[in-house]
Design a protein around this motif. Structure first.
Motif, mmCIF file in Angstrom:
data_model
loop_
_atom_site.group_PDB
_atom_site.id
_atom_site.type_symbol
_atom_site.label_atom_id
_atom_site.label_comp_id
_atom_site.label_asym_id
_atom_site.label_seq_id
_atom_site.Cartn_x
_atom_site.Cartn_y
_atom_site.Cartn_z
ATOM 1 N N PRO A 1 0.786 -1.235 0.000
ATOM 2 C CA PRO A 1 0.000 0.000 0.000
ATOM 3 C C PRO A 1 0.816 1.281 0.000
ATOM 4 C CG PRO A 1 0.086 -0.906 2.200
ATOM 5 C CD PRO A 1 0.771 -1.905 1.301
ATOM 6 N N GLY A 2 2.133 1.181 0.089
ATOM 7 C CA GLY A 2 2.926 2.393 0.233
ATOM 8 C C GLY A 2 2.854 2.915 1.651
ATOM 9 N N LEU A 3 3.085 4.227 1.830
ATOM 10 C CA LEU A 3 3.223 4.771 3.177
ATOM 11 C C LEU A 3 2.254 5.902 3.494
ATOM 12 C CD1 LEU A 3 7.106 4.592 3.424
ATOM 13 C CD2 LEU A 3 5.452 3.186 4.659
ATOM 14 N N VAL A 4 1.237 6.105 2.654
ATOM 15 C CA VAL A 4 0.217 7.089 2.996
ATOM 16 C C VAL A 4 -1.185 6.490 2.885
ATOM 17 C CG1 VAL A 4 1.643 9.069 2.385
ATOM 18 C CG2 VAL A 4 0.151 8.058 0.641
ATOM 19 N N HIS B 1 2.864 14.950 18.863
ATOM 20 C CA HIS B 1 3.435 14.146 17.770
ATOM 21 C C HIS B 1 2.338 13.453 16.965
ATOM 22 C CE1 HIS B 1 2.881 11.330 21.106
ATOM 23 N NE2 HIS B 1 2.872 10.353 20.220
ATOM 24 N N LEU B 2 1.185 13.172 17.596
ATOM 25 C CA LEU B 2 0.079 12.552 16.869
ATOM 26 C C LEU B 2 -0.463 13.490 15.795
ATOM 27 C CD1 LEU B 2 -1.906 10.931 19.829
ATOM 28 C CD2 LEU B 2 -0.174 9.871 18.383
ATOM 29 N N ILE B 3 -0.625 14.766 16.147
ATOM 30 C CA ILE B 3 -1.113 15.749 15.184
ATOM 31 C C ILE B 3 -0.095 15.921 14.058
ATOM 32 C CG2 ILE B 3 -1.708 18.166 14.845
ATOM 33 C CD1 ILE B 3 -3.868 16.674 16.261
ATOM 34 N N ALA B 4 1.196 15.931 14.411
ATOM 35 C CA ALA B 4 2.236 16.082 13.387
ATOM 36 C C ALA B 4 2.168 14.938 12.381
ATOM 37 C CB ALA B 4 3.609 16.139 14.044
ATOM 38 N N LEU B 5 1.962 13.723 12.856
ATOM 39 C CA LEU B 5 1.890 12.561 11.961
ATOM 40 C C LEU B 5 0.623 12.601 11.123
ATOM 41 C CD1 LEU B 5 2.906 9.872 10.910
ATOM 42 C CD2 LEU B 5 1.973 8.769 12.962
ATOM 43 N N TRP B 6 -0.516 12.893 11.749
ATOM 44 C CA TRP B 6 -1.781 12.982 11.015
ATOM 45 C C TRP B 6 -1.673 14.016 9.894
ATOM 46 C CZ3 TRP B 6 -6.646 10.563 11.636
ATOM 47 C CH2 TRP B 6 -7.694 11.140 10.922
ATOM 48 N N SER B 7 -1.150 15.200 10.224
ATOM 49 C CA SER B 7 -1.044 16.276 9.240
ATOM 50 C C SER B 7 -0.115 15.888 8.095
ATOM 51 C CB SER B 7 -0.550 17.561 9.911
ATOM 52 O OG SER B 7 -1.455 17.994 10.902
ATOM 53 N N PHE B 8 0.979 15.203 8.407
ATOM 54 C CA PHE B 8 1.925 14.782 7.376
ATOM 55 C C PHE B 8 1.242 13.848 6.372
ATOM 56 C CE2 PHE B 8 4.962 11.638 5.785
ATOM 57 C CZ PHE B 8 5.874 12.472 5.134
ATOM 58 N N SER C 1 -7.702 7.921 8.861
ATOM 59 C CA SER C 1 -7.518 7.340 10.190
ATOM 60 C C SER C 1 -6.839 5.979 10.104
ATOM 61 C CB SER C 1 -8.863 7.225 10.909
ATOM 62 O OG SER C 1 -8.700 6.761 12.230
ATOM 63 N N ASP C 2 -7.251 5.157 9.130
ATOM 64 C CA ASP C 2 -6.613 3.846 8.957
ATOM 65 C C ASP C 2 -5.127 3.997 8.642
ATOM 66 O OD1 ASP C 2 -8.924 2.430 9.446
ATOM 67 O OD2 ASP C 2 -9.413 2.112 7.333
ATOM 68 N N ALA C 3 -4.793 4.949 7.746
ATOM 69 C CA ALA C 3 -3.383 5.169 7.396
ATOM 70 C C ALA C 3 -2.604 5.678 8.598
ATOM 71 C CB ALA C 3 -3.278 6.152 6.238
ATOM 72 N N PHE C 4 -3.219 6.584 9.355
ATOM 73 C CA PHE C 4 -2.563 7.119 10.548
ATOM 74 C C PHE C 4 -2.286 6.015 11.564
ATOM 75 C CE2 PHE C 4 -3.249 8.276 14.972
ATOM 76 C CZ PHE C 4 -2.234 9.197 15.180
ATOM 77 N N ILE C 5 -3.269 5.154 11.808
ATOM 78 C CA ILE C 5 -3.105 4.093 12.803
ATOM 79 C C ILE C 5 -1.924 3.202 12.442
ATOM 80 C CG2 ILE C 5 -4.170 1.995 13.720
ATOM 81 C CD1 ILE C 5 -6.885 3.510 13.524
ATOM 82 N N GLY C 6 -1.806 2.870 11.148
ATOM 83 C CA GLY C 6 -0.686 2.044 10.731
ATOM 84 C C GLY C 6 0.648 2.720 10.957
ATOM 85 N N ALA C 7 0.728 4.003 10.613
ATOM 86 C CA ALA C 7 1.986 4.728 10.792
ATOM 87 C C ALA C 7 2.306 4.941 12.261
ATOM 88 C CB ALA C 7 1.907 6.075 10.076
ATOM 89 N N ALA C 8 1.275 5.117 13.092
ATOM 90 C CA ALA C 8 1.485 5.454 14.502
ATOM 91 C C ALA C 8 1.879 4.272 15.359
ATOM 92 C CB ALA C 8 0.219 6.094 15.071
#
Length: 540
Positions: free
Chosen positions: A34-37, A149-156, A185-192
């Motif tokens: 799926p890549g990274l986003v 850091h959660l907001i920073a990741l979500w925004s990225f 949200s699904d993408a964020f959860i995976g990255a987080a």
């Protein structure tokens, strides 16, 4: 094993750790990274919808999501991890595709020749190349005590879908649809799951993004669908093997399909008597890792995410302590377990009690940590004020609400009573602990409160006298529900229930190591011996 065409997750245990796959549909094999986003779950949904007649096998990128137990150091390591996770395909033909930064990993999979890959595709490599040209990299994702850091990741992640890849000061005027909040949200959860691993994966893949000459470029899912029309492959029929245990004391993950829905487990040990661990309400069972590993020396321990919590499927209807007990019994049925000991905390202690009352033959001994005894007027107050709306927000505002909600729970009881007299002595958890707790709520989504609420409406006093199995009622010295030790005595069956104030609560942040060992020893002794005398330090 019957074939299952619908969307479903699956863990594959490899020599490097576990990799999670999402499978969807039937037909020839379409392996996609799926890549990274994007999340593997969202990609599996989208491609199965856009390209019907194919079996989509979406692989979570090693080092991210629930493949974060694998820690690759290079893109080649990533490819090797994916290849091992897909070894069950054998010699079945497949197509391999990768979104954005996954292109170099897919290129190596094709080059290895391990699979009968009839074609390889890079989906939207244009974006990945633009990110590299404009030096787009994740921000500092170090865990912070205020949760920012959660907001920073979500925004990225959101910005990668909104901004021109090689000019990230401009919003993109073309491209596919902007992802829905749920997809973000699904993408964020995976990255987080492992922010440092996510940032490392980004850097590795960005460096190698142009090293994919053996892949054909397509812009999006529709472009891939058009390219696949020229291919004629036989249907894929191989199925991934059941998840296997990792060496003790490592926790490993599993899904179990029950008659009442899909349950996600954290497990330790593969042999010995079964022990079911039922957590508190809200979030996942992740924070109960010390209980899982601490009691798994010669047991097979499995901790559940409630339906609607963590990574388990949402509940099918109304949720009560009785329905949760039925869910646990359905889990035992699906696992082929006739009888199990049960360890439950707070909400989990009530579910354990209910299991023992409605199906005593299925329960051996039960540990009830902090059983809930609450006066009727306080019940009303809790049910009115305790739970907040954490619907995902496009800007990620829900993340800080969740973070501070979980943080304040350790500061006040109840959390909304911000008064000096309500202050607790636990200490503010470290950023790593709060990150774990917050993610459990984000994972659970809008059903996070279903199981949690049941503890505030269950009549423990009325149900406890019906217990017919040996039980240990216990609580740590700072547990807000320690009153259960005294409340249980007048109503519990005499000679059947033991009581102990344990030295600590082992699953809370940073317990004293000696006190944690002593507490686990109290649990272990009761589960082995089932003594009916008061046990452990502080028994009264």
């Amino acid at each position: 094993m019957a074939r299952e065409p619908g969307l479903r997750p699956h863990y594959v245990t490899t020599s490097r750790g576990q990799i999670r796959l999402w499978l969807n549909g039937e037909g020839p094999n379409l392996v996609v990274l799926p890549g990274l986003v994007r999340s593997a779950q969202s990609v599996a949904k989208t491609l199965a919808h856009c390209i019907p007649g194919w079996r989509v096998i979406a692989v979570e990128m090693p080092g991210t999501g629930y493949s974060s137990g694998v820690a690759p150091r290079t893109v080649e390591d990533m490819a090797e991890s994916v290849a091992e996770a897909l070894a069950w395909l054998g010699d079945e033909p497949c197509v391999i595709a990768g979104h954005d930064l996954a292109a170099p990993v897919c290129a190596r999979l094709v080059h290895r020749g391990q699979f009968d890959a009839r074609a390889g595709f890079a989906i939207d490599r244009w974006s990945a190349s633009g990110w590299k040209r404009s030096a787009v990299m994740p921000p500092d994702l170090s865990l912070r005590g205020d949760g920012t850091h959660l907001i920073a990741l979500w925004s990225f992640i959101r910005d990668r879908h909104l901004l021109v890849p090689d000019n990230p000061s401009l919003p993109a005027a073309d491209g596919g649809p902007v992802p829905a909040v749920e997809e973000l949200s699904d993408a964020f959860i995976g990255a987080a799951q492992h922010p440092e691993g996510y940032a490392a994966a980004w850097a590795m893949c960005a460096d190698a993004v142009e090293e994919a000459d053996n892949l054909a470029d397509v812009r999006d899912a529709a472009g891939l669908a058009g390219a696949l029309q020229a291919l004629q492959l036989p249907d894929g029929v191989a199925l991934p093997p059941p998840a296997e245990a990792l060496p003790a004391p490592s926790i490993w993950y599993d899904y179990v399909e029950t008659a009442r829905g899909r349950i996600h487990l954290r497990r330790a040990g593969a042999e010995g008597d079964p022990l079911l661990v039922i957590p508190t309400g809200g979030g996942s069972s992740a924070q109960f890792a010390p209980v899982i590993t601490g009691l798994a020396q010669d047991r097979r321990v499995f901790a559940v995410d409630y339906p609607g919590n963590g990574l388990s499927a949402p509940p099918a209807g109304e949720v009560s302590t009785a329905t949760l007990a039925q869910d646990m019994l359905a889990l035992l049925d699906a696992m082929g377990i006739d009888q199990a000991d049960v360890w439950g905390s707070h909400t989990g202690s009530l579910v354990a009690l209910e299991m023992a009352v409605i199906a005593p033959e299925r329960v051996g001994r039960i540990v009830m940590e902090g059983p809930v005894f609450i006066a009727p007027d306080f019940q009303t107050d809790l049910l009115t004020n305790y739970f907040l709306d954490f619907t995902p927000d496009k800007w990620g505002q829900h993340l800080l609400a969740i973070w501070n909600w979980r943080r304040d729970m350790f500061m006040y009881w109840p959390w909304y009573n911000v008064e000096r007299s309500a202050a607790r002595k636990l200490g503010v958890p470290a950023a790593g602990d709060l990150h774990l707790y917050a993610l459990g709520i984000v994972e659970s989504g809008p059903t996070y409160d279903r199981a949690y609420r049941t503890a505030f409406s269950y009549d423990t006093r009325a149900r406890l006298p019906e217990l017919s199995r040996p039980a240990l009622v216990c609580a740590g010295p700072n547990d807000q529900l320690k009153n259960g030790l005294t409340e249980a005595r007048p109503v519990a069956p005499v000679g059947l229930v033991s009581y102990a104030e344990t030295p600590t609560t082992v699953w809370w942040p940073d317990p004293d190591p000696d006190e944690a060992r002593q507490t686990l020893a109290v649990y272990d002794r009761f589960l082995r011996e089932g003594a009916a005398d008061d046990m452990g330090p502080g028994a009264s």
